[in-house]
Design a protein around this motif. Structure first.
Motif, PDB file in Angstrom:
ATOM      1  N   ALA A  97       1.149   1.557  -5.319  1.00  0.00           N
ATOM      2  CA  ALA A  97       0.238   0.699  -4.552  1.00  0.00           C
ATOM      3  C   ALA A  97      -0.478  -0.284  -5.468  1.00  0.00           C
ATOM      4  O   ALA A  97      -0.773   0.012  -6.628  1.00  0.00           O
ATOM      5  N   GLY A  98      -0.734  -1.462  -4.935  1.00  0.00           N
ATOM      6  CA  GLY A  98      -1.544  -2.430  -5.651  1.00  0.00           C
ATOM      7  C   GLY A  98      -0.780  -3.473  -6.439  1.00  0.00           C
ATOM      8  O   GLY A  98      -1.393  -4.409  -6.953  1.00  0.00           O
ATOM      9  N   HIS A  99       0.545  -3.353  -6.545  1.00  0.00           N
ATOM     10  CA  HIS A  99       1.297  -4.397  -7.240  1.00  0.00           C
ATOM     11  C   HIS A  99       1.291  -5.702  -6.441  1.00  0.00           C
ATOM     12  O   HIS A  99       1.164  -6.785  -7.005  1.00  0.00           O
ATOM     13  N   LEU A 100       1.469  -5.576  -5.135  1.00  0.00           N
ATOM     14  CA  LEU A 100       1.342  -6.713  -4.224  1.00  0.00           C
ATOM     15  C   LEU A 100       0.050  -6.515  -3.449  1.00  0.00           C
ATOM     16  O   LEU A 100      -0.102  -5.540  -2.718  1.00  0.00           O
ATOM     17  N   LYS A 101      -0.880  -7.430  -3.616  1.00  0.00           N
ATOM     18  CA  LYS A 101      -2.183  -7.285  -2.967  1.00  0.00           C
ATOM     19  C   LYS A 101      -2.229  -8.137  -1.706  1.00  0.00           C
ATOM     20  O   LYS A 101      -1.868  -9.316  -1.739  1.00  0.00           O
ATOM     21  N   VAL A 102      -2.658  -7.537  -0.603  1.00  0.00           N
ATOM     22  CA  VAL A 102      -2.691  -8.253   0.671  1.00  0.00           C
ATOM     23  C   VAL A 102      -4.014  -8.003   1.378  1.00  0.00           C
ATOM     24  O   VAL A 102      -4.670  -6.965   1.169  1.00  0.00           O
ATOM     25  N   ILE A 112     -11.149  -8.785  -3.663  1.00  0.00           N
ATOM     26  CA  ILE A 112      -9.901  -8.462  -4.354  1.00  0.00           C
ATOM     27  C   ILE A 112      -9.641  -9.451  -5.478  1.00  0.00           C
ATOM     28  O   ILE A 112      -9.234  -9.070  -6.586  1.00  0.00           O
ATOM     29  N   GLU A 113      -9.911 -10.734  -5.229  1.00  0.00           N
ATOM     30  CA  GLU A 113      -9.699 -11.728  -6.279  1.00  0.00           C
ATOM     31  C   GLU A 113     -10.644 -11.502  -7.457  1.00  0.00           C
ATOM     32  O   GLU A 113     -10.236 -11.594  -8.617  1.00  0.00           O
ATOM     33  N   THR A 149       0.798  -1.226   0.000  1.00  0.00           N
ATOM     34  CA  THR A 149       0.000   0.000   0.000  1.00  0.00           C
ATOM     35  C   THR A 149       0.832   1.278   0.000  1.00  0.00           C
ATOM     36  O   THR A 149       0.298   2.368  -0.236  1.00  0.00           O
ATOM     37  N   GLY A 150       2.136   1.152   0.310  1.00  0.00           N
ATOM     38  CA  GLY A 150       2.958   2.338   0.477  1.00  0.00           C
ATOM     39  C   GLY A 150       2.769   3.010   1.816  1.00  0.00           C
ATOM     40  O   GLY A 150       3.333   4.075   2.078  1.00  0.00           O
ATOM     41  N   LYS A 151       1.997   2.372   2.706  1.00  0.00           N
ATOM     42  CA  LYS A 151       1.691   2.955   4.011  1.00  0.00           C
ATOM     43  C   LYS A 151       1.853   1.904   5.109  1.00  0.00           C
ATOM     44  O   LYS A 151       1.840   0.704   4.850  1.00  0.00           O
ATOM     45  N   SER A 152       1.976   2.392   6.337  1.00  0.00           N
ATOM     46  CA  SER A 152       1.995   1.513   7.509  1.00  0.00           C
ATOM     47  C   SER A 152       0.591   1.363   8.053  1.00  0.00           C
ATOM     48  O   SER A 152      -0.248   2.262   7.902  1.00  0.00           O
ATOM     49  N   PHE A 153       0.315   0.227   8.709  1.00  0.00           N
ATOM     50  CA  PHE A 153      -0.981   0.086   9.366  1.00  0.00           C
ATOM     51  C   PHE A 153      -0.903   0.449  10.848  1.00  0.00           C
ATOM     52  O   PHE A 153      -1.923   0.432  11.534  1.00  0.00           O
ATOM     53  N   LYS A 154       0.304   0.783  11.341  1.00  0.00           N
ATOM     54  CA  LYS A 154       0.377   1.082  12.774  1.00  0.00           C
ATOM     55  C   LYS A 154       1.191   2.324  13.130  1.00  0.00           C
ATOM     56  O   LYS A 154       1.025   2.849  14.230  1.00  0.00           O
ATOM     57  N   ALA A 155       2.068   2.799  12.249  1.00  0.00           N
ATOM     58  CA  ALA A 155       2.906   3.952  12.586  1.00  0.00           C
ATOM     59  C   ALA A 155       2.094   5.235  12.563  1.00  0.00           C
ATOM     60  O   ALA A 155       1.345   5.489  11.620  1.00  0.00           O
ATOM     61  N   GLN A 214      -6.260  -0.922  -3.438  1.00  0.00           N
ATOM     62  CA  GLN A 214      -5.475  -2.030  -3.985  1.00  0.00           C
ATOM     63  C   GLN A 214      -6.008  -2.518  -5.327  1.00  0.00           C
ATOM     64  O   GLN A 214      -5.262  -3.112  -6.109  1.00  0.00           O
ATOM     65  N   VAL A 215      -7.277  -2.267  -5.599  1.00  0.00           N
ATOM     66  CA  VAL A 215      -7.878  -2.838  -6.809  1.00  0.00           C
ATOM     67  C   VAL A 215      -8.246  -1.788  -7.852  1.00  0.00           C
ATOM     68  O   VAL A 215      -8.630  -2.148  -8.970  1.00  0.00           O
ATOM     69  N   ASP A 216      -8.130  -0.503  -7.527  1.00  0.00           N
ATOM     70  CA  ASP A 216      -8.660   0.533  -8.416  1.00  0.00           C
ATOM     71  C   ASP A 216      -7.736   1.747  -8.403  1.00  0.00           C
ATOM     72  O   ASP A 216      -7.720   2.518  -7.445  1.00  0.00           O
ATOM     73  N   ARG A 217      -6.958   1.902  -9.462  1.00  0.00           N
ATOM     74  CA  ARG A 217      -6.058   3.049  -9.555  1.00  0.00           C
ATOM     75  C   ARG A 217      -6.825   4.360  -9.540  1.00  0.00           C
ATOM     76  O   ARG A 217      -6.392   5.355  -8.931  1.00  0.00           O
ATOM     77  N   GLU A 218      -7.974   4.409 -10.189  1.00  0.00           N
ATOM     78  CA  GLU A 218      -8.767   5.635 -10.227  1.00  0.00           C
ATOM     79  C   GLU A 218      -9.254   6.006  -8.829  1.00  0.00           C
ATOM     80  O   GLU A 218      -9.372   7.191  -8.493  1.00  0.00           O
ATOM     81  N   TYR A 219      -9.520   5.000  -7.995  1.00  0.00           N
ATOM     82  CA  TYR A 219      -9.919   5.275  -6.605  1.00  0.00           C
ATOM     83  C   TYR A 219      -8.755   5.925  -5.862  1.00  0.00           C
ATOM     84  O   TYR A 219      -8.959   6.885  -5.105  1.00  0.00           O
ATOM     85  N   ARG A 220      -7.531   5.415  -6.068  1.00  0.00           N
ATOM     86  CA  ARG A 220      -6.370   6.026  -5.431  1.00  0.00           C
ATOM     87  C   ARG A 220      -6.237   7.480  -5.848  1.00  0.00           C
ATOM     88  O   ARG A 220      -5.944   8.356  -5.034  1.00  0.00           O
ATOM     89  N   ARG A 221      -6.434   7.747  -7.147  1.00  0.00           N
ATOM     90  CA  ARG A 221      -6.334   9.126  -7.629  1.00  0.00           C
ATOM     91  C   ARG A 221      -7.427   9.996  -7.028  1.00  0.00           C
ATOM     92  O   ARG A 221      -7.169  11.132  -6.600  1.00  0.00           O
TER      93      ARG A 221
END
Length: 342
Positions: free
Chosen positions: A104-109, A284-285, A47-53, A137-144
Motif C-alpha cells: 500500500a502507498g506506492h500509488l497514492k489516491v 497527502i502531498e 491500498t490493496g483493498k476495495s472501497f465497495k466489495a 497511504q502516507v505512513d507505513r508505521e500506521y499500517r503496521r
C-alpha cells in the motif's frame, strides 16, 4: 502517477486496457457500464483493498476463478491477483510478492464519490475507515500499527469470552492490554495530527467547518475500569476501534458550531465533504511530497454549479480521473483526454 492499467476478469471486464493522461482523463459511459469498477481497480492498486466489495471475491468476474489488475506507474509496476481459493489475494511490486504492509502507498489516491456524503451522518465505522485509508497511504508505521492492533483486538476479545465462559484468570489479558495500548497510542496520535491539519484548512463559504475528534482513550486505568463490563460483553470497550469524528459547522454568531449530522442541510453536508477531500489532497502531498491522483466518481451530479467550479479547479492541480454519464458536466475542463465506454 498511473499511466496504464490492464484488467483481466475484474468485475464486468474480461479484458480491458486503459491509458491515462498525466493531467485529466474523463471516462464517459452510461450507468452500469463499469465506470466505478475502473476507479475501484485503481483504489485496489493504491491500498490493496476495495472501497465497495463486501468480500474480495465480488471483484472477480462471475464466470471466472481469478481476476488480475496490473498497473503501470512511472515507478513501480503494481499487480493484484484475486482468486477464489483459500489464498485469495496476491500483491506484487515490480513482480516481487509483497505483504499489504509493503504494498500500500506506492500509488497514492484521493477518492471522492457520492457515497462520501454518508461520512457526515452514517456509522462511526465509515469515518474510522476513512481515517485509516488516508493515513495508511502516507505512513507505513500506521499500517503496521493498525494491522497489529486489529489482530490483538480479535485475540483479546476471544480471551474475554473464555474468561467469561471458562472462568480463566484476568491476568492473561496483560499481554494483549499492552499490545493494544502501544499500538493504540500511535494510531490516536496520527489521527489527531490529520484532524488538526484538516481543521486548519479554510472553509468554502461563510460557514466554518471543523472536525471534532471523539477519541476513545486506551490505557491501563481505563481497561481496569471497564474490566468487568468487558468480560460480561466479551468485547473490548475502549480504544481507537471506538473512535469517531464529528462534523461541525459554525458561523460568526455560533463559532462553536453545531453537529452537522443533526442540524445541517444536505447541501451543507456536501460542502463539508468537499472541504474534507480538498484537505486530504493537501495532507497527502505535504506528508509524501507527492501529488496524489484524484479519483472523482460521478461527483459533479451531486454538486451545484459553484462547487462544480471548485472541483474543476482542484482537478487541474494533479493527475485526475473522472467518471461521468453526462459529458455536459465536464465541458468547461481544458486539456482533457476522454475514454468512452460502450
Amino acid at each position: 502517477m498511473i499511466q496504464k492499467i490492464r484488467l483481466t476478469n475484474f468485475r464486468n471486464f474480461k479484458k480491458k486496457v486503459l491509458e491515462f493522461s498525466d493531467s485529466i482523463t474523463v471516462i464517459i459511459g452510461p450507468n452500469g457500464i463499469g465506470k466505478t469498477n475502473i476507479l475501484e481497480s485503481l483504489f485496489l492498486l493504491s491500498t490493496g483493498k476495495s472501497f465497495k466489495a463486501r468480500i474480495e471475491e465480488e471483484m472477480i468476474n462471475y464466470d471466472e476463478e481469478f481476476a488480475k489488475v496490473e498497473g503501470k506507474t512511472k515507478e513501480p509496476r503494481l499487480d493484484v491477483v484475486l482468486t477464489r481459493s483459500t489464498t485469495r489475494k496476491k500483491l506484487a511490486v515490480n513482480g516481487i510478492a509483497r505483504r499489504m504492509l509493503d504494498f500500500a502507498g506506492h500509488l497514492k489516491v484521493v477518492l471522492f464519490g457520492p457515497w462520501d456524503m454518508d461520512l457526515v451522518t452514517e456509522s462511526p465505522s465509515l469515518r474510522r475507515k476513512f481515517l485509516d485509508t488516508v493515513l495508511s497511504q502516507v505512513d507505513r508505521e500506521y499500517r503496521r500499527a493498525i494491522a497489529s492492533y486489529e489482530k490483538g483486538l480479535r485475540q483479546r476479545n476471544r480471551l474475554l469470552f473464555r474468561i467469561r465462559e471458562e472462568n480463566l484468570s484476568c491476568g492473561q489479558l496483560l499481554f494483549w492490554n499492552q499490545l493494544l495500548i502501544r499500538n493504540g497510542d500511535y494510531i490516536t496520535a496520527r489521527r489527531e495530527e490529520f484532524i488538526d491539519f484538516v481543521n486548519q484548512k479554510p472553509s468554502l463559504n461563510e460557514q466554518n467547518f471543523t472536525l471534532d475528534y471523539d477519541r476513545s482513550v486506551i490505557s491501563d486505568s481505563r481497561l481496569e475500569q471497564y474490566r468487568d463490563e468487558e468480560v460480561a460483553a466479551a468485547t473490548t470497550l475502549v480504544g481507537p476501534h471506538r473512535d469517531d469524528i464529528v462534523f461541525k459547522m459554525g458561523t460568526t454568531s455560533l463559532p462553536a458550531g453545531r453537529n452537522m449530522a443533526a442540524y445541517a442541510s444536505r447541501g451543507e453536508q456536501r460542502m463539508a465533504i468537499l472541504w474534507l477531500k480538498l484537505a486530504e489532497l493537501a495532507f497527502i502531498e505535504e506528508k509524501t511530497d507527492e501529488k496524489p491522483t484524484l479519483l472523482l466518481d460521478d461527483i459533479f451530479s451531486e454538486l451545484d454549479d459553484d462547487h462544480r467550479k471548485i472541483v474543476a479547479q482542484a482537478a487541474t492541480n494533479q493527475q485526475t480521473i473522472i467518471t461521468t454519464a453526462d459529458p455536459h458536466f465536464i465541458q468547461g475542463l481544458k486539456g482533457v483526454e476522454k475514454i468512452t465506454l460502450e
